[in-house]
Write a protein that holds these residues in place. Structure first.
Motif, PDB file in Angstrom:
ATOM      1  N   ARG A   4       3.112   5.651   5.023  1.00 15.25           N
ATOM      2  CA  ARG A   4       2.542   6.165   3.781  1.00 15.25           C
ATOM      3  C   ARG A   4       1.866   7.506   4.018  1.00 15.25           C
ATOM      4  O   ARG A   4       1.293   7.746   5.075  1.00 15.25           O
ATOM      5  N   LYS A  88       7.274  13.106  -6.421  1.00 13.87           N
ATOM      6  CA  LYS A  88       6.076  12.967  -5.574  1.00 13.87           C
ATOM      7  C   LYS A  88       5.964  14.112  -4.571  1.00 13.87           C
ATOM      8  O   LYS A  88       5.886  13.920  -3.362  1.00 13.87           O
ATOM      9  N   ASP A 101       2.744   9.667  -1.139  1.00 15.73           N
ATOM     10  CA  ASP A 101       2.902   8.356  -1.758  1.00 15.73           C
ATOM     11  C   ASP A 101       1.804   8.151  -2.795  1.00 15.73           C
ATOM     12  O   ASP A 101       2.047   7.650  -3.876  1.00 15.73           O
TER      13      ASP A 101
END
Length: 126
Positions: A4, A88, A101
């Protein structure tokens, strides 16, 4: 390998505190990134003491680069120009896009230097 990417945009008080806490107790498989267009961020609660001469500039500012180094946090000194929420991505001026993320935005306070006399006080103390 990081699973992440948690990105903090801006060096506001909350980000500084959260990053300090995460540096002391890291989350496994999470890469932390701090993006800020300044390396020093003022702590507004100390502004009256700064103006009255009780504190120096160094005492009233958080060194974001030093905070990032202490916590093994990737620090990007740059200006965010846009967010692509669908993909993103964080767009930066003079830097490749950053994937994320999760993202948090906390730019902190920005003094209004158009108030008569405010810029003179800041300039005298700096």
């Amino acid at each position: 390998m990081n699973e992440r990417d948690l990105v903090f945009i801006g060096g506001g008080h909350t980000h500084a505190l959260v990053l300090r806490m995460l540096a002391m107790k890291p989350i496994a498989n999470v890469r932390l990134t701090l993006i800020s267009d300044t390396r020093l961020t003022p702590y507004s609660g100390m502004l009256p003491g700064f103006i009255s001469g009780h504190y120096t500039k160094a005492q009233t500012h958080i060194d974001l680069n030093k905070l990032a180094q202490a916590g093994n946090i990737r620090f990007i000194h740059g200006r965010v120009t846009g967010l692509d929420l669908q993909h993103k991505l964080i767009h930066l001026n003079n830097h490749p896009d950053i994937e994320y993320d999760k993202v948090s935005i906390n730019v902190g306070s920005r003094p209004n230097l158009t108030v008569p006399g405010s810029n003179a006080v800041v300039q005298l103390r700096l």
